[in-house]
Design a protein around this motif. Sequence first.
Motif, short mmCIF file in Angstrom:
data_model
loop_
_atom_site.label_atom_id
_atom_site.label_comp_id
_atom_site.label_asym_id
_atom_site.label_seq_id
_atom_site.Cartn_x
_atom_site.Cartn_y
_atom_site.Cartn_z
N UNK A 129 0.80 -1.23 0.00
CA UNK A 129 0.00 0.00 0.00
C UNK A 129 0.83 1.27 0.00
N UNK A 130 0.50 2.15 0.94
CA UNK A 130 1.15 3.47 1.01
C UNK A 130 2.64 3.36 1.23
N UNK A 131 3.09 2.31 1.90
CA UNK A 131 4.52 2.17 2.15
C UNK A 131 5.29 2.00 0.84
N UNK A 132 4.67 1.37 -0.16
CA UNK A 132 5.31 1.26 -1.47
C UNK A 132 5.54 2.65 -2.08
N UNK A 133 4.59 3.55 -1.83
CA UNK A 133 4.71 4.92 -2.34
C UNK A 133 5.84 5.65 -1.62
N UNK B 257 17.85 -3.87 -0.08
CA UNK B 257 18.13 -5.26 -0.44
C UNK B 257 17.14 -5.63 -1.54
N UNK B 258 17.19 -6.87 -1.96
CA UNK B 258 16.30 -7.32 -3.04
C UNK B 258 14.83 -7.20 -2.65
N UNK B 259 14.52 -7.42 -1.36
CA UNK B 259 13.12 -7.49 -0.95
C UNK B 259 12.73 -6.50 0.14
N UNK B 260 13.62 -5.57 0.49
CA UNK B 260 13.28 -4.58 1.51
C UNK B 260 14.14 -3.34 1.34
N UNK B 261 13.63 -2.24 1.90
CA UNK B 261 14.42 -1.00 1.92
C UNK B 261 14.31 -0.39 3.31
N UNK B 262 15.33 0.38 3.68
CA UNK B 262 15.30 1.14 4.93
C UNK B 262 15.25 2.63 4.58
N UNK B 263 14.47 3.36 5.36
CA UNK B 263 14.27 4.79 5.13
C UNK B 263 14.61 5.54 6.40
N UNK B 264 15.30 6.67 6.27
CA UNK B 264 15.57 7.53 7.42
C UNK B 264 14.24 8.10 7.90
N UNK B 265 13.82 7.71 9.09
CA UNK B 265 12.49 8.09 9.56
C UNK B 265 12.36 9.60 9.69
N UNK B 266 13.45 10.30 9.89
CA UNK B 266 13.39 11.76 10.01
C UNK B 266 12.95 12.43 8.72
N UNK B 267 13.21 11.76 7.59
CA UNK B 267 12.83 12.33 6.30
C UNK B 267 11.33 12.23 6.04
N UNK B 268 10.64 11.42 6.85
CA UNK B 268 9.20 11.27 6.66
C UNK B 268 8.45 12.56 6.98
N UNK B 269 8.84 13.25 8.02
CA UNK B 269 8.03 14.37 8.51
C UNK B 269 7.94 15.54 7.54
N UNK B 270 9.05 15.98 6.89
CA UNK B 270 8.89 17.04 5.89
C UNK B 270 7.96 16.63 4.75
N UNK B 271 8.03 15.36 4.33
CA UNK B 271 7.14 14.88 3.27
C UNK B 271 5.68 14.92 3.74
N UNK C 290 1.38 15.30 -8.99
CA UNK C 290 2.71 14.88 -8.52
C UNK C 290 3.01 13.49 -9.07
N UNK C 291 4.01 13.39 -9.91
CA UNK C 291 4.30 12.15 -10.62
C UNK C 291 4.63 10.99 -9.69
N UNK C 292 5.24 11.28 -8.56
CA UNK C 292 5.65 10.21 -7.65
C UNK C 292 4.50 9.64 -6.81
N UNK C 293 3.32 10.27 -6.91
CA UNK C 293 2.13 9.74 -6.24
C UNK C 293 1.24 9.08 -7.30
N UNK C 294 1.04 7.76 -7.24
CA UNK C 294 0.17 7.11 -8.22
C UNK C 294 -1.24 7.72 -8.19
N UNK C 295 -1.82 7.90 -9.36
CA UNK C 295 -3.17 8.47 -9.44
C UNK C 295 -4.17 7.67 -8.61
N UNK C 296 -3.96 6.36 -8.56
CA UNK C 296 -4.88 5.49 -7.83
C UNK C 296 -4.83 5.71 -6.33
N UNK C 297 -3.76 6.37 -5.84
CA UNK C 297 -3.62 6.57 -4.40
C UNK C 297 -3.73 8.04 -4.01
#
Length: 301
Positions: free
Chosen positions: A208-212, A223-237, A252-259
């Motif tokens: 779902x939204x986590x893929x976005x 890795x092939x099946x997971x990614x790690x994200x700096x949680x601090x970068x979430x808040x500005x977004x 916004x191109x990075x947001x799928x129209x369906x979501x």
Amino acid sequence: MKYAVIDLGTNTFHLLIIDSSSKSLSNEIYRERIFVKLAENGIRTIGKNAYQRGLQALKHFHKIILEHQVEKVKAFGTAALRTASNGKDFVQEVQSKIGLTIQLIPGSEEARLIHQGVIQAVELGDEKGLIMDIGGGSVEFIIADKNQVFWAESFPIGVAVIHNTFHKKEPIHPVEIEMIHAHFEEMLQPLFDVLKKYKTPCLVGASGTFDVLENLLPLTQKTELSVSIDVRSFFPLYHKIIKMNMEERRAKESIPLSRADMIVVALVLIEFIIKKAEIEKLMVSAYAMKEGILWEMTRNE
């Protein structure tokens, strides 16, 4: 041996086919998702148009399954089909007209299968993590480490439900966010109680939204099946997107129209959980419930 699983979610229907002669999930033959949005008119009843979209999606999936000569097929219905007054009618019509048998599973089983899928993709380690799967009708939370599940529960706070109930203005109004927070405070009390017992510094998002988010935020590890994200970068977004109206989100191109419609309330939920659970690390799993189902199907042969 070819295996197929159909995951009939509230927003999205998924089809995944694998050739698992090696008992591995990596030999993927076909993957597709169709945004059916069963709950566009609410989760109590599947609307006429959504009902027909669901039937058409499953006719298409059934055709693909026959073309690939799949030997083993399982179809699972989740929150919308469990809850809707005409959910069982839909299941019966699919059986009679298409020939697919849909198994309706409770939220607890959904959570168990999500965990089974996630642990094939993410190395949880010895620390306990909080797994979170955001659906349209429900959200599943699982507290687990690499060896066991300590607690799991499903809550009827999926993004379609929250969006239809609270998100009326564009951009979303601060009062609406306050109302959503109050609703989460009430509905998620069992989660807050168990978080007092278990510390979960890592949040693992499944589907779902986590893929976005994976496409919107800088990655610290992949890795092939997971990614790690700096949680601090979430808040500005988060603050940027909740200030956008629907037209701006769709542009916004990075947001799928369906979501674009439901991403705001999904981010409100994620932000709420990050703060409540005192999350320090954010990961996204490529696998979720459908992979958990396939894992068990291949192991039971």
